[in-house]
Design an enzyme around this catalytic site. Structure first.
Site, PDB file in Angstrom:
ATOM      1  N   LEU A  40      34.595  23.059  15.709  1.00 53.27           N
ATOM      2  CA  LEU A  40      33.300  23.754  15.745  1.00 53.27           C
ATOM      3  C   LEU A  40      32.333  23.101  14.760  1.00 53.27           C
ATOM      4  O   LEU A  40      32.619  23.017  13.572  1.00 53.27           O
ATOM      5  CB  LEU A  40      33.469  25.234  15.392  1.00 53.27           C
ATOM      6  CG  LEU A  40      34.547  26.000  16.171  1.00 53.27           C
ATOM      7  CD1 LEU A  40      34.452  27.486  15.872  1.00 53.27           C
ATOM      8  CD2 LEU A  40      34.449  25.748  17.676  1.00 53.27           C
ATOM      9  N   ARG A  51      23.040  27.603   4.263  1.00 58.33           N
ATOM     10  CA  ARG A  51      23.260  27.649   2.814  1.00 58.33           C
ATOM     11  C   ARG A  51      23.106  26.286   2.140  1.00 58.33           C
ATOM     12  O   ARG A  51      23.019  26.193   0.932  1.00 58.33           O
ATOM     13  CB  ARG A  51      24.651  28.244   2.535  1.00 58.33           C
ATOM     14  CG  ARG A  51      24.726  29.737   2.804  1.00 58.33           C
ATOM     15  CD  ARG A  51      26.149  30.244   2.947  1.00 58.33           C
ATOM     16  NE  ARG A  51      26.717  29.951   4.278  1.00 58.33           N
ATOM     17  CZ  ARG A  51      27.911  30.357   4.687  1.00 58.33           C
ATOM     18  NH1 ARG A  51      28.689  31.044   3.873  1.00 58.33           N
ATOM     19  NH2 ARG A  51      28.345  30.055   5.902  1.00 58.33           N
ATOM     20  N   GLN A  71      26.596  24.462  22.282  1.00 61.29           N
ATOM     21  CA  GLN A  71      26.419  25.904  22.111  1.00 61.29           C
ATOM     22  C   GLN A  71      24.911  26.144  22.084  1.00 61.29           C
ATOM     23  O   GLN A  71      24.219  25.721  21.163  1.00 61.29           O
ATOM     24  CB  GLN A  71      27.062  26.354  20.788  1.00 61.29           C
ATOM     25  CG  GLN A  71      27.041  27.852  20.592  1.00 61.29           C
ATOM     26  CD  GLN A  71      27.540  28.265  19.208  1.00 61.29           C
ATOM     27  OE1 GLN A  71      27.704  27.435  18.313  1.00 61.29           O
ATOM     28  NE2 GLN A  71      27.775  29.552  19.046  1.00 61.29           N
ATOM     29  N   ASN A 129      40.892  33.330   4.855  1.00 63.47           N
ATOM     30  CA  ASN A 129      41.036  32.682   6.154  1.00 63.47           C
ATOM     31  C   ASN A 129      40.515  31.251   6.049  1.00 63.47           C
ATOM     32  O   ASN A 129      39.381  31.028   5.633  1.00 63.47           O
ATOM     33  CB  ASN A 129      40.217  33.478   7.183  1.00 63.47           C
ATOM     34  CG  ASN A 129      40.133  32.754   8.516  1.00 63.47           C
ATOM     35  OD1 ASN A 129      41.056  32.042   8.904  1.00 63.47           O
ATOM     36  ND2 ASN A 129      39.015  32.943   9.214  1.00 63.47           N
ATOM     37  N   ASN A 180      29.975  25.071   2.345  1.00 64.74           N
ATOM     38  CA  ASN A 180      28.757  25.742   2.812  1.00 64.74           C
ATOM     39  C   ASN A 180      27.557  25.423   1.944  1.00 64.74           C
ATOM     40  O   ASN A 180      26.427  25.521   2.391  1.00 64.74           O
ATOM     41  CB  ASN A 180      28.956  27.262   2.796  1.00 64.74           C
ATOM     42  CG  ASN A 180      30.111  27.673   3.676  1.00 64.74           C
ATOM     43  OD1 ASN A 180      30.228  27.226   4.807  1.00 64.74           O
ATOM     44  ND2 ASN A 180      30.987  28.508   3.147  1.00 64.74           N
ATOM     45  N   LYS A 212      19.704 -13.402  -1.222  1.00 68.77           N
ATOM     46  CA  LYS A 212      19.680 -12.730   0.079  1.00 68.77           C
ATOM     47  C   LYS A 212      19.955 -13.750   1.168  1.00 68.77           C
ATOM     48  O   LYS A 212      19.371 -14.839   1.147  1.00 68.77           O
ATOM     49  CB  LYS A 212      18.309 -12.091   0.305  1.00 68.77           C
ATOM     50  CG  LYS A 212      18.238 -11.269   1.564  1.00 68.77           C
ATOM     51  CD  LYS A 212      16.897 -11.322   2.253  1.00 68.77           C
ATOM     52  CE  LYS A 212      16.717 -12.596   3.023  1.00 68.77           C
ATOM     53  NZ  LYS A 212      15.502 -12.623   3.853  1.00 68.77           N
TER      54      LYS A 212
HETATM   55  C1  UD1 Z   1      34.177  30.993   8.530  1.00 75.54           C
HETATM   56  C2  UD1 Z   1      35.097  32.139   8.919  1.00 75.54           C
HETATM   57  C3  UD1 Z   1      35.712  32.717   7.629  1.00 75.54           C
HETATM   58  C4  UD1 Z   1      36.480  31.632   6.915  1.00 75.54           C
HETATM   59  C5  UD1 Z   1      35.593  30.411   6.645  1.00 75.54           C
HETATM   60  C6  UD1 Z   1      36.463  29.266   6.186  1.00 75.54           C
HETATM   61  C7  UD1 Z   1      34.174  33.182  10.945  1.00 75.54           C
HETATM   62  C8  UD1 Z   1      33.420  34.314  11.493  1.00 75.54           C
HETATM   63  N1  UD1 Z   1      34.352  33.151   9.636  1.00 75.54           N
HETATM   64  O1  UD1 Z   1      33.130  31.536   7.725  1.00 75.54           O
HETATM   65  O2  UD1 Z   1      36.598  33.794   7.948  1.00 75.54           O
HETATM   66  O3  UD1 Z   1      37.003  32.116   5.687  1.00 75.54           O
HETATM   67  O4  UD1 Z   1      34.914  29.985   7.834  1.00 75.54           O
HETATM   68  O5  UD1 Z   1      35.716  28.165   5.775  1.00 75.54           O
HETATM   69  O6  UD1 Z   1      34.655  32.360  11.690  1.00 75.54           O
HETATM   70  N2  UD1 Z   1      29.745  27.273  13.867  1.00 75.54           N
HETATM   71  C9  UD1 Z   1      29.394  27.020  15.187  1.00 75.54           C
HETATM   72  N3  UD1 Z   1      28.607  27.901  15.830  1.00 75.54           N
HETATM   73  C10 UD1 Z   1      28.157  29.062  15.277  1.00 75.54           C
HETATM   74  C11 UD1 Z   1      28.525  29.322  13.930  1.00 75.54           C
HETATM   75  C12 UD1 Z   1      29.321  28.410  13.260  1.00 75.54           C
HETATM   76  O7  UD1 Z   1      29.781  25.988  15.743  1.00 75.54           O
HETATM   77  O8  UD1 Z   1      27.445  29.819  15.943  1.00 75.54           O
HETATM   78  C13 UD1 Z   1      30.593  26.287  13.158  1.00 75.54           C
HETATM   79  C14 UD1 Z   1      29.916  25.719  11.921  1.00 75.54           C
HETATM   80  O9  UD1 Z   1      29.264  24.501  12.219  1.00 75.54           O
HETATM   81  C15 UD1 Z   1      31.079  25.520  10.965  1.00 75.54           C
HETATM   82  C16 UD1 Z   1      32.109  26.517  11.397  1.00 75.54           C
HETATM   83  O10 UD1 Z   1      31.747  26.937  12.697  1.00 75.54           O
HETATM   84  O11 UD1 Z   1      31.615  24.216  11.073  1.00 75.54           O
HETATM   85  C17 UD1 Z   1      32.163  27.713  10.463  1.00 75.54           C
HETATM   86  O12 UD1 Z   1      30.917  28.360  10.406  1.00 75.54           O
HETATM   87  P1  UD1 Z   1      30.330  28.973   9.069  1.00 75.54           P
HETATM   88  O13 UD1 Z   1      29.041  29.602   9.376  1.00 75.54           O
HETATM   89  O14 UD1 Z   1      30.356  27.956   7.997  1.00 75.54           O
HETATM   90  O15 UD1 Z   1      31.393  30.114   8.769  1.00 75.54           O
HETATM   91  P2  UD1 Z   1      31.795  30.751   7.371  1.00 75.54           P
HETATM   92  O16 UD1 Z   1      30.811  31.757   6.987  1.00 75.54           O
HETATM   93  O17 UD1 Z   1      32.091  29.682   6.407  1.00 75.54           O
HETATM   94 CA    CA Z   2      31.930  27.494   6.425  1.00 75.47          CA
END
Ligand code: UD1
Ligand code: CA
Length: 462
Positions: free
Chosen positions: A10, A17, A75, A173, A228, A351
């Site tokens: 993903l 952030r 997405q 997680n 993040n 160069k």
């Molecule tokens: C997420 C987890 C959290 C975990 C943490 C670990 C969820 C809801 N939460 O939180 O439990 O502890 O990661 O690092 O999954 N992304 C998408 N599409 C979206 C949203 C996010 O592709 O709509 C991708 C982001 O690019 C990223 C990953 O998913 O690579 C995680 O998303 P992020 O928003 O960073 O989740 P966290 O708040 O860190």
């Molecule tokens: Ca994250």
């Protein structure tokens, strides 16, 4: 690895952030984009297929990963991690009898070994879902693993949805899971977004999965660091660089001050080379044995042989052969090719130029678009005037030539072997072999021309 495994990464998130105009998965840890770390580890598992979900700054991410054999999915609206998985429904449906490993693009340091352990556990226990959780010192920002009194998994609660008590839980997680594809597809149809962020959480899917679930808990918080923020990016870099330096030292490289030495993950360095502080060695630079590098030096994409010394200098995409000495304060730019025992000294810029064996340019020179023979002495202040405002022109200097100080070689121009150029010359015409060339105004001495009224006073004024 198990035949029926696919990987889904993903990487569509908005990186809010980070406060950046770029996708965070393209930001680098030890010189390599986060997403590349995840992809390299994924490939090492030899899965049937790798899918990457893209969204925010999609073109940038696509460009970064263009060399990798992956399928990409878009997405359209960034509605959360479960929605991101849904975007790759067509991939999941194609492999619905298998298992899918889900990875997050912003959790780059996960190791192959841990993933193998997770997949093995998942298959051996015949789980519908297996989660990777981690004990961390500072759980802020992560989803927490909620267990009952007997230690049985109940659910994952996101930071934004935690109660004060849940905030103190240190089991987090990792964002890494293995699902039976069929069970995942089913649960995805039941998912809701009734949470603090109004997002479709993949973490909620875990609770909706019908069938056996398992957790693999690990205790190395760095492997699962989620990046993040800029602070987390710096922390991950610090950790990885520490590990890289330790490995080099283990293999016989001397690093005087590891805390102030920055070496990228794809760099190679030979035994008994010494790296002095404040040195940056980046990209895919290769350095040989018995070299001395730094202090205060930047080396990017260079190929460096054995017994080379580089001090207080910047070297970019240069080839540096055995026994060469560079610096202090030199700049090697792309295409600089320094052959055996060449010496480049103070404030010399090179160069797109070949300097052949034993040639020396010790002081204050610019050598661009030139081919310099063997054992040439390039005097202080020699400049190849390679640019006429439109074109870059070439300079040739034959073996054993001697270029006097402060010479301007106006290219295109060629200096024959063994020739001598008088200091201060402006050379605009080719010079044949073994020739003395002088291209400067003749000196005139007017004896007695200066009159001194009071010699003593004048001397005192000096
Ligand atoms: C997420 C987890 C959290 C975990 C943490 C670990 C969820 C809801 N939460 O939180 O439990 O502890 O990661 O690092 O999954 N992304 C998408 N599409 C979206 C949203 C996010 O592709 O709509 C991708 C982001 O690019 C990223 C990953 O998913 O690579 C995680 O998303 P992020 O928003 O960073 O989740 P966290 O708040 O860190
Ligand atoms: Ca994250």
């Amino acid at each position: 690895m198990e035949n029926s495994l696919i990987v889904l990464i993903l990487a569509a998130g908005e990186s809010k952030r980070m406060k950046s105009n770029h996708s965070k998965v393209c930001m680098k840890v030890a010189g390599k984009p986060m997403i590349d770390w995840v992809l390299n580890t994924s490939l090492s598992l030899e899965p049937k297929s790798i899918g990457v979900v893209l969204g925010h700054k999609m073109e940038e991410v696509k460009k970064t990963i263009k060399e990798f054999p992956v399928e990409t999915f878009v997405q359209k609206k960034l509605l959360g991690t479960a929605d991101a998985v849904k975007s790759a429904k067509s991939l999941l449906e194609r492999f619905q009898d298998g298992d899918v490993l889900i990875l997050y693009g912003d959790v780059p340091l996960i190791s192959k070994d841990t993933l193998m352990n997770l997949i093995t556990k998942h298959l051996e226990e015949n789980n519908s879902v297996t989660i990777l959780s981690a004990q961390v010192d500072d759980p802020e920002g992560y989803g927490r693993i909620i267990r009952d009194k007997q230690g049985k998994f109940l659910r994952i609660v996101e930071e934004a949805d935690t109660t004060e008590k849940e905030k103190t839980i240190t089991e987090t997680n990792s964002g890494i899971y293995v699902f039976k594809v069929k069970k995942l597809l089913k649960a995805l149809t039941e998912i809701k977004n009734d949470n603090a962020q109004g997002e479709y959480y993949l973490t909620d899917v875990v609770s909706l999965i019908k069938g056996k679930m398992g957790i693999l808990e690990i205790f190395d918080p760095y492997e699962v660091i989620g990046i993040n923020t800029r602070a987390q990016l710096a922390k991950a870099n610090e950790y990885v660089r520490g590990r890289i330096n330790e490995e080099f030292m283990h293999n016989g490289v001397e690093i005087i001050d590891p805390k102030n030495t920055y070496i990228d993950v794809d760099v190679k360095i030979g035994k008994d080379t010494v790296i002095y502080p404040m040195t940056f060695i980046t990209s895919d630079t290769v350095i040989g044995k018995e070299c001395s590098i730094g202090p205060n030096t930047l080396i990017d994409r260079c190929k460096i042989s054995d017994n080379v010394q580089i001090r207080y200098s910047v070297c970019e995409s240069a080839i540096i052969s055995e026994g060469v000495s560079v610096g202090p304060f030199s700049h090697l730019r792309p295409g600089a090719d320094l052959r055996k025992d060449v010496k480049i000294g103070n404030f010399v810029e090179v160069k797109k130029s070949v300097l052949s064996e034993g040639t020396k340019a010790g002081h204050l020179s610019y050598l661009g678009d030139s081919t310099v023979g063997k054992k040439v002495n390039v005097g202080a202040g020699t400049i190849t005037c390679n640019y006429d405002g439109i074109r870059k022109n070439k300079t040739f200097i034959g073996d054993n030539a001697f270029i006097g100080s402060n010479t301007a070689l106006v290219a295109p121009v060629s200096i024959g072997r063994g020739s001598l150029i008088g200091a201060g010359s402006v050379i605009t015409k080719d010079v044949p072999e073994n020739t003395l060339a002088l291209g400067r105004a003749r000196q005139i001495n007017k004896v007695g021309w200066v009159k001194h009224e009071n010699k003593e006073e004048e001397q005192n004024d000096r």
